[in-house]
Scaffold this motif. Structure first.
Motif, PDB file in Angstrom:
ATOM      1  N   THR A 120      48.376  29.736  32.691  1.00  9.25           N
ATOM      2  CA  THR A 120      48.439  31.029  33.383  1.00  9.25           C
ATOM      3  C   THR A 120      47.416  32.009  32.821  1.00  9.25           C
ATOM      4  OG1 THR A 120      50.791  30.737  33.878  1.00  9.25           O
ATOM      5  CG2 THR A 120      49.937  32.990  33.905  1.00  9.25           C
ATOM      6  N   PHE A 121      47.355  32.118  31.493  1.00  5.84           N
ATOM      7  CA  PHE A 121      46.449  33.071  30.851  1.00  5.84           C
ATOM      8  C   PHE A 121      45.001  32.815  31.272  1.00  5.84           C
ATOM      9  CE2 PHE A 121      43.680  34.659  27.567  1.00  5.84           C
ATOM     10  CZ  PHE A 121      44.269  35.812  27.096  1.00  5.84           C
ATOM     11  N   PHE A 122      44.584  31.561  31.209  1.00 10.69           N
ATOM     12  CA  PHE A 122      43.174  31.280  31.470  1.00 10.69           C
ATOM     13  C   PHE A 122      42.846  31.233  32.958  1.00 10.69           C
ATOM     14  CE2 PHE A 122      43.604  29.956  27.032  1.00 10.69           C
ATOM     15  CZ  PHE A 122      42.598  30.752  26.485  1.00 10.69           C
ATOM     16  N   LEU A 123      43.819  30.928  33.811  1.00 10.30           N
ATOM     17  CA  LEU A 123      43.574  31.107  35.242  1.00 10.30           C
ATOM     18  C   LEU A 123      43.373  32.586  35.544  1.00 10.30           C
ATOM     19  CD1 LEU A 123      43.384  30.140  38.169  1.00 10.30           C
ATOM     20  CD2 LEU A 123      45.868  30.368  38.326  1.00 10.30           C
ATOM     21  N   ALA A 124      44.227  33.433  34.986  1.00 10.23           N
ATOM     22  CA  ALA A 124      44.078  34.877  35.192  1.00 10.23           C
ATOM     23  C   ALA A 124      42.716  35.355  34.685  1.00 10.23           C
ATOM     24  CB  ALA A 124      45.208  35.624  34.494  1.00 10.23           C
ATOM     25  N   GLN A 125      42.316  34.866  33.524  1.00 10.09           N
ATOM     26  CA  GLN A 125      41.037  35.285  32.939  1.00 10.09           C
ATOM     27  C   GLN A 125      39.861  34.888  33.834  1.00 10.09           C
ATOM     28  OE1 GLN A 125      39.112  33.122  29.523  1.00 10.09           O
ATOM     29  NE2 GLN A 125      39.801  34.944  28.394  1.00 10.09           N
ATOM     30  N   GLU A 126      39.828  33.618  34.228  1.00 10.54           N
ATOM     31  CA  GLU A 126      38.704  33.143  35.044  1.00 10.54           C
ATOM     32  C   GLU A 126      38.720  33.768  36.437  1.00 10.54           C
ATOM     33  OE1 GLU A 126      36.111  31.109  34.079  1.00 10.54           O
ATOM     34  OE2 GLU A 126      36.941  31.434  32.081  1.00 10.54           O
ATOM     35  N   ALA A 127      39.902  33.914  37.022  1.00  7.56           N
ATOM     36  CA  ALA A 127      39.996  34.526  38.347  1.00  7.56           C
ATOM     37  C   ALA A 127      39.567  35.987  38.305  1.00  7.56           C
ATOM     38  CB  ALA A 127      41.421  34.418  38.879  1.00  7.56           C
ATOM     39  N   ALA A 128      39.993  36.701  37.264  1.00  9.24           N
ATOM     40  CA  ALA A 128      39.621  38.113  37.141  1.00  9.24           C
ATOM     41  C   ALA A 128      38.116  38.266  37.003  1.00  9.24           C
ATOM     42  CB  ALA A 128      40.339  38.742  35.952  1.00  9.24           C
ATOM     43  N   GLN A 130      35.821  36.354  38.249  1.00 10.61           N
ATOM     44  CA  GLN A 130      35.230  36.147  39.567  1.00 10.61           C
ATOM     45  C   GLN A 130      35.464  37.359  40.468  1.00 10.61           C
ATOM     46  OE1 GLN A 130      33.219  33.972  40.950  1.00 10.61           O
ATOM     47  NE2 GLN A 130      33.355  34.995  42.933  1.00 10.61           N
ATOM     48  N   MET A 131      36.670  37.903  40.448  1.00 12.13           N
ATOM     49  CA  MET A 131      36.972  39.070  41.275  1.00 12.13           C
ATOM     50  C   MET A 131      36.119  40.269  40.883  1.00 12.13           C
ATOM     51  SD  MET A 131      41.137  38.704  41.365  1.00 12.13           S
ATOM     52  CE  MET A 131      41.945  37.297  42.132  1.00 12.13           C
ATOM     53  N   ILE A 132      35.924  40.458  39.597  1.00  9.76           N
ATOM     54  CA  ILE A 132      35.109  41.581  39.122  1.00  9.76           C
ATOM     55  C   ILE A 132      33.654  41.396  39.536  1.00  9.76           C
ATOM     56  CG2 ILE A 132      34.208  42.695  37.029  1.00  9.76           C
ATOM     57  CD1 ILE A 132      36.999  42.059  35.758  1.00  9.76           C
ATOM     58  N   SER A 133      33.160  40.175  39.418  1.00  9.92           N
ATOM     59  CA  SER A 133      31.749  39.928  39.745  1.00  9.92           C
ATOM     60  C   SER A 133      31.454  40.123  41.229  1.00  9.92           C
ATOM     61  CB  SER A 133      31.342  38.519  39.315  1.00  9.92           C
ATOM     62  OG  SER A 133      31.957  37.534  40.123  1.00  9.92           O
ATOM     63  N   GLN A 134      32.418  39.803  42.094  1.00  7.59           N
ATOM     64  CA  GLN A 134      32.178  39.932  43.526  1.00  7.59           C
ATOM     65  C   GLN A 134      32.525  41.323  44.038  1.00  7.59           C
ATOM     66  OE1 GLN A 134      34.840  36.804  44.835  1.00  7.59           O
ATOM     67  NE2 GLN A 134      36.519  38.215  45.232  1.00  7.59           N
ATOM     68  N   GLY A 135      33.350  42.063  43.285  1.00  8.13           N
ATOM     69  CA  GLY A 135      33.775  43.400  43.691  1.00  8.13           C
ATOM     70  C   GLY A 135      34.907  43.353  44.703  1.00  8.13           C
ATOM     71  N   GLY A 136      35.570  44.487  44.873  1.00  9.30           N
ATOM     72  CA  GLY A 136      36.616  44.592  45.882  1.00  9.30           C
ATOM     73  C   GLY A 136      38.024  44.371  45.390  1.00  9.30           C
ATOM     74  N   GLY A 137      38.179  44.076  44.101  1.00  7.58           N
ATOM     75  CA  GLY A 137      39.517  43.911  43.552  1.00  7.58           C
ATOM     76  C   GLY A 137      40.137  42.575  43.900  1.00  7.58           C
ATOM     77  N   GLY A 138      41.450  42.494  43.740  1.00 11.03           N
ATOM     78  CA  GLY A 138      42.162  41.256  44.009  1.00 11.03           C
ATOM     79  C   GLY A 138      43.579  41.321  43.490  1.00 11.03           C
ATOM     80  N   SER A 139      44.268  40.194  43.563  1.00 12.93           N
ATOM     81  CA  SER A 139      45.668  40.123  43.128  1.00 12.93           C
ATOM     82  C   SER A 139      45.903  38.873  42.300  1.00 12.93           C
ATOM     83  CB  SER A 139      46.615  40.094  44.330  1.00 12.93           C
ATOM     84  OG  SER A 139      46.631  41.337  45.000  1.00 12.93           O
ATOM     85  N   LEU A 140      46.618  39.062  41.185  1.00 12.23           N
ATOM     86  CA  LEU A 140      47.093  37.952  40.369  1.00 12.23           C
ATOM     87  C   LEU A 140      48.612  37.944  40.416  1.00 12.23           C
ATOM     88  CD1 LEU A 140      44.873  38.491  37.187  1.00 12.23           C
ATOM     89  CD2 LEU A 140      44.387  37.001  39.133  1.00 12.23           C
ATOM     90  N   LEU A 141      49.190  36.753  40.464  1.00 13.42           N
ATOM     91  CA  LEU A 141      50.644  36.657  40.445  1.00 13.42           C
ATOM     92  C   LEU A 141      51.057  35.455  39.614  1.00 13.42           C
ATOM     93  CD1 LEU A 141      53.292  37.588  42.845  1.00 13.42           C
ATOM     94  CD2 LEU A 141      53.341  35.204  42.103  1.00 13.42           C
ATOM     95  N   PHE A 142      52.064  35.666  38.749  1.00  9.58           N
ATOM     96  CA  PHE A 142      52.577  34.621  37.873  1.00  9.58           C
ATOM     97  C   PHE A 142      54.016  34.281  38.258  1.00  9.58           C
ATOM     98  CE2 PHE A 142      50.084  37.263  34.549  1.00  9.58           C
ATOM     99  CZ  PHE A 142      48.868  36.834  35.073  1.00  9.58           C
ATOM    100  N   THR A 143      54.356  32.997  38.192  1.00  9.99           N
ATOM    101  CA  THR A 143      55.734  32.585  38.441  1.00  9.99           C
ATOM    102  C   THR A 143      56.504  32.562  37.132  1.00  9.99           C
ATOM    103  OG1 THR A 143      55.087  31.268  40.361  1.00  9.99           O
ATOM    104  CG2 THR A 143      57.250  30.828  39.402  1.00  9.99           C
ATOM    105  N   SER A 144      57.412  33.494  36.967  1.00  8.36           N
ATOM    106  CA  SER A 144      58.303  33.550  35.815  1.00  8.36           C
ATOM    107  C   SER A 144      59.594  32.830  36.196  1.00  8.36           C
ATOM    108  CB  SER A 144      58.553  35.010  35.421  1.00  8.36           C
ATOM    109  OG  SER A 144      59.437  35.100  34.334  1.00  8.36           O
ATOM    110  N   SER A 145      60.715  33.287  35.690  1.00  5.08           N
ATOM    111  CA  SER A 145      62.003  32.644  35.957  1.00  5.08           C
ATOM    112  C   SER A 145      63.124  33.559  35.499  1.00  5.08           C
ATOM    113  CB  SER A 145      62.093  31.312  35.188  1.00  5.08           C
ATOM    114  OG  SER A 145      63.412  30.813  35.155  1.00  5.08           O
ATOM    115  N   VAL A 146      64.302  33.375  36.075  1.00  2.00           N
ATOM    116  CA  VAL A 146      65.463  34.122  35.581  1.00  2.00           C
ATOM    117  C   VAL A 146      65.765  33.750  34.131  1.00  2.00           C
ATOM    118  CG1 VAL A 146      66.552  34.515  37.821  1.00  2.00           C
ATOM    119  CG2 VAL A 146      67.044  32.398  36.566  1.00  2.00           C
TER     120      VAL A 146
END
Length: 255
Positions: A120-128, A130-146
């Motif tokens: 999760t950490f490194f997907l968020a890092q790499e995705a962020a 890419q989103m920053i480089s292209q501009g326009g923002g984006g959304s990250l979502l993680f699956t937690s649990s009860v």
């Protein structure tokens, strides 16, 4: 939700060969997104992607273990190659290794941390990045649990990782808000999936102890996820949405 709400956007969904992840990927594609679908099981990933494309969705499979940063980078590259950008990254992949705390092996502990947290950490890092480089923002979502909110027998390591994901989302508010990227988590409770349906008593037990009278369906979880990564939730960040039919309010044990 308007079917054009994700038109022109690209999303990554990990752990999406079946269950919750597949339903998220299916709904995103149905809403117009191009989807990179990941699963550690290559055949399952290919079948899932083919099922989505057969109904008119745009979906490509990138199988592999999300604990491997090389696989994560392959997913980012696939999103850019096939869809020209990346707007949404959903870290859904995770493993559950039950075990008594006093005898829990180090190998299981490390594996749970590597997949649930590292993936999760490194997907968020790499995705962020890419989103920053292209501009326009984006959304990250993680699956937690009860289990990140309520103690559950034989799930000390797993529950610890799920609580940690929610703290990661909060911390990334500081890091990513300036770039227009929001970060949230969902915490599913008991959910009917291919895996849980193998347990003949699962649905009956959880129907009895869930205030709403039934476990969640994969659609219940995916509906919430799509809202949180949509343009309708851009001002929601650092939050966790528990989707459990009220179970954490009363928390009776299934055992």
């Amino acid at each position: 939700m308007d079917i054009a709400s994700f038109k022109g956007q690209a999303a990554i969904v990990t752990g999406a060969g079946q269950g919750i992840g597949f339903e998220i990927a299916r709904q995103l594609a149905a809403e117009g997104a191009g989807v990179v679908l990941n699963d550690i099981d290559a055949l399952l990933a290919q079948k899932a992607a083919a099922a989505i494309t057969a109904t008119g969705g745009a979906c490509v499979a990138v199988p592999g273990n999300t604990a491997d940063i090389a696989v994560i980078r392959q997913m980012i590259a696939a999103a850019v190659q096939h869809f020209g950008r990346l707007d949404v990254a959903i870290a859904n992949a995770g493993i559950t290794l039950f075990g008594d705390f006093l005898t829990y092996p180090q190998e299981s502990f490390n594996q749970v941390l590597q997949v649930n947290l590292g993936g999760t950490f490194f997907l968020a890092q790499e995705a962020a990045k890419q989103m920053i480089s292209q501009g326009g923002g984006g959304s990250l979502l993680f699956t937690s649990s009860v289990t990140g909110h309520q103690a559950h027998k034989d799930l000390a390591a797993y529950g610890m990782t799920k609580a940690a994901l929610e703290m990661l989302a909060k911390n990334l508010v500081i890091e990513l808000s300036a770039h227009g990227i929001n970060v949230n988590t969902v915490a599913p409770g008991a959910t009917l999936t291919e895996r849980t349906l193998h347990d003949p008593g699962y649905e009956k037990v959880w129907s009895q102890i869930t205030p709403m009278g039934r476990p969640a369906t994969t659609a219940d979880i995916a509906n919430a996820v799509l809202f949180l990564v949509s343009g309708k939730a851009r001002h929601i960040t650092g939050q966790c949405l528990i989707i459990d039919g009220g179970w954490t309010s009363v928390s009776p044990s299934p055992f």
